[in-house]
Design a protein around this motif. Structure first.
Motif, PDB file in Angstrom:
ATOM      1  N   LYS A 272       0.775  -1.100   0.061  1.00 45.56           N
ATOM      2  CA  LYS A 272       0.082   0.019  -0.090  1.00 45.56           C
ATOM      3  C   LYS A 272       0.867   1.135  -0.052  1.00 45.56           C
ATOM      4  O   LYS A 272       1.673   1.444   1.067  1.00 45.56           O
ATOM      5  CB  LYS A 272      -0.848   0.011   1.181  1.00 45.56           C
ATOM      6  N   ILE A 273       0.931   1.973  -1.251  1.00 43.75           N
ATOM      7  CA  ILE A 273       1.761   3.208  -1.105  1.00 43.75           C
ATOM      8  C   ILE A 273       0.891   4.301  -1.585  1.00 43.75           C
ATOM      9  O   ILE A 273       0.036   4.392  -2.410  1.00 43.75           O
ATOM     10  CB  ILE A 273       2.877   2.934  -2.334  1.00 43.75           C
ATOM     11  N   TYR A 274       1.137   5.586  -0.818  1.00 48.48           N
ATOM     12  CA  TYR A 274       0.262   6.658  -0.902  1.00 48.48           C
ATOM     13  C   TYR A 274       1.435   7.693  -1.352  1.00 48.48           C
ATOM     14  O   TYR A 274       2.233   7.937  -0.340  1.00 48.48           O
ATOM     15  CB  TYR A 274      -0.682   6.868   0.189  1.00 48.48           C
ATOM     16  N   ILE A 275       1.522   8.301  -2.239  1.00 47.54           N
ATOM     17  CA  ILE A 275       2.302   9.255  -2.659  1.00 47.54           C
ATOM     18  C   ILE A 275       1.710  10.892  -2.923  1.00 47.54           C
ATOM     19  O   ILE A 275       0.670  10.732  -3.842  1.00 47.54           O
ATOM     20  CB  ILE A 275       3.187   8.990  -3.914  1.00 47.54           C
ATOM     21  N   GLY A 276       2.215  11.883  -2.443  1.00 44.95           N
ATOM     22  CA  GLY A 276       1.941  13.168  -2.556  1.00 44.95           C
ATOM     23  C   GLY A 276       3.062  13.968  -3.632  1.00 44.95           C
ATOM     24  O   GLY A 276       4.217  13.351  -3.415  1.00 44.95           O
ATOM     25  N   MET A 277       2.434  14.616  -4.385  1.00 51.69           N
ATOM     26  CA  MET A 277       3.600  15.365  -5.567  1.00 51.69           C
ATOM     27  C   MET A 277       3.375  16.723  -5.369  1.00 51.69           C
ATOM     28  O   MET A 277       2.961  17.175  -6.466  1.00 51.69           O
ATOM     29  CB  MET A 277       3.668  14.854  -6.886  1.00 51.69           C
TER      30      MET A 277
END
Length: 525
Positions: A272-277
């Motif tokens: 489970k990967i949650y990324i903000g950019m």
């Protein structure tokens, strides 16, 4: 392909119909290829002159004189450029052992120019990183979800469509593998069909739906996660596996899907990967309780691995019965999503900064983000923040590859070119130093703390250099870029006249520097 319209209460029925849509998607995609019309509004009819006709430079002068409202007398310099691949990694600054203005600009009368003064008489060869052209990147692992409005889509001669063409197709009216789901806000069946047909004609692998009743932006993005989940499952059943799912605003532009995928591929997509950019400082905000702490919810661009995407619809986010936290309109959609994930999971947000990181130690307010030499991961609200038409600015990558966009070149006569953004003259010289070694920066920015639930992943191995200078600088901003019939890319960098009483005589008229990136690979067009 169309999604049936309907209120949120019928979403489960809508998703069942998506199954049928996905099964026939590949056949439908092929049958529409022959119906596509040529879509190339960035191309202009600049061509070699016959006897007595205007030269290409004169034709382009006529174009930008009106477009940029040039003064009757204008300083003019046109140079031809060829790119040569000489290294593989991104460089914060590329030294060019030449003078940009080896020939002095000419003052021309834009209504009756002297031909000899308008012609380009010199060619530069600029070293660029080895990188794929936009159409050479396989982006089939990506599925994007965007919510917008019909009026926004149609504004400025479908400028939004042209933006998506740059990073969702191979440049020849065919998909680059990436898929897009567009959720329109309260649009008619006719509008949904029109948007679908325009996307198809442009070569974008897109699927269009709409909301029927009023729905907050936050709610629409939450519903997009549900649609992305079901749609990707159906695609996988038909042999099309998506690994990364982006929830992005319609003002986000990706200049290099190759670089985006490179950053994403450092993660294990089975978890489970949650990324903000976040792109720039405006995509961050100070914590209400601690001014030394800075936080972000993603800056309008959030990426999820498949396990994370699959789990989110199980969370009770943006529910109508959750009134204790205030109205759902109080926060932006990515902030509400972050609140939901923070309260109901133990996930951390992995932050991949674009141009600004809380770990940055130096900052010069006179240089905006796009001129810092940072490798661009994404642009957010480029037109609003920097008056930059990212779609046109990005055209040069058709000839020199994805990594030459925003590449900085330093010339020996104290000019610095940021490809697709600006040309700057530092009259009293400029110094370049590695970021960590620069001690003469006019400003030092604090290194902020970040909340424990954020993990900021800087590109620490990147070459980062800081510019310092004394005195004034002069800046020519990119005002136009277009492609001619040969495939050459014309860029117009313009500095408007200084009308102040203290202005030097040479600055009291408009100034234009034209770079003509030649197409030495005719097979590309």
């Amino acid at each position: 392909m169309l999604f049936p319209r309907g209120p949120p209460s019928t979403l489960s029925r809508i998703l069942q119909l998506i199954v049928v849509a996905a099964i026939v998607s590949s056949v439908f995609h092929l049958t529409r290829q022959s119906q596509r019309n040529h879509l190339s509004p960035m191309t202009v009819d600049i061509e070699a002159p016959a006897a007595g006709q205007a030269t290409p430079e004169e034709q382009y002068l006529a174009r930008i004189a009106g477009l940029c409202h040039l003064s009757k007398e204008t300083s003019w310099l046109a140079l031809r450029v060829r790119s040569s691949e000489e290294f593989s990694d991104w460089r914060s600054m590329t030294d060019v052992p030449l003078n940009l203005q080896a020939d002095a600009p000419k003052v021309i009368d834009i209504e009756q120019p002297v031909r000899d003064h308008v012609l380009s008489k010199r060619r530069l060869e600029l070293p660029v990183p080895s990188s794929p052209l936009p159409g050479q990147v396989d982006a089939s692992d990506l599925l994007f979800g965007v919510s917008t409005t019909y009026s926004r889509f149609k504004a400025q001669d479908t400028a939004l469509l042209q933006s998506w063409v740059r990073w969702l197709t191979n440049g020849r009216q065919q998909t680059n593998g990436a898929s897009l789901i567009v959720m329109l806000d309260q649009s008619s069946d006719e509008q949904v069909q029109e948007v679908d047909e325009l996307l198809s004609a442009a070569g974008i692998d897109a699927y269009v739906t709409t909301t029927e009743e009023p729905m907050s932006l936050a709610r629409r993005y939450y519903e997009l996660t549900r649609i992305l989940k079901t749609f990707s499952a159906n695609l996988e059943a038909n042999g099309q596996t998506k690994r990364w799912f982006g929830l992005v605003e319609d003002s986000v532009f990706f200049p290099s899907l190759g670089y985006l995928l490179e950053r994403l591929y450092t993660y294990n997509t089975a978890t489970k990967i949650y990324i903000g950019m976040p792109s720039e400082r405006d995509d961050w905000e100070n914590d209400d309780k601690d001014e030394e702490t800075i936080t972000t919810a993603g800056g309008g661009a959030v990426f999820l691995s498949r396990p994370a995407l699959t789990f989110i619809p199980r969370l009770h986010c943006f529910g109508r019965d959750e009134g204790s936290g205030g109205p759902v309109h109080a926060k932006h959609w990515d902030a509400l999503l972050q609140d939901c994930i923070t309260k109901q999971t133990d996930w951390k947000m992995h932050v991949l900064p674009g141009f600004y990181s809380p770990n940055d130690a130096t900052h010069n307010p006179d240089i905006h983000s796009y001129e810092t030499g940072m490798q661009p991961l994404l642009l957010h609200r480029a037109e609003d923040r920097h008056s930059l038409d990212a779609t046109r600015a990005h055209l040069v990558t058709d000839l020199c590859g994805e990594l030459c966009f925003m590449q900085r070149f330093q010339f020996h006569d104290n000019f610095v070119l940021v490809n697709g953004v600006s040309i700057t003259q530092y009259a009293n010289g400029v110094e370049v130093a590695p970021r960590d070694e620069s001690t003469t920066s006019p400003n030092t920015a604090p290194k902020y703390d970040v909340p424990e639930r954020l993990t900021v992943i800087d590109n620490d191995g990147a070459d980062k250099k800081v510019l310092t200078w004394k005195g004034r600088r002069k800046v020519w901003r990119l005002m136009d870029s277009t492609i001619d019939k040969t495939g050459a890319v014309w860029q117009a960098y313009v500095k408007k006249a200084d009308t102040s009483a203290s202005a030097a005589v040479t600055d009291t008229i408009d100034s234009a520097m034209i770079l003509i990136w030649e197409n030495d690979k005719p097979h590309l067009r």
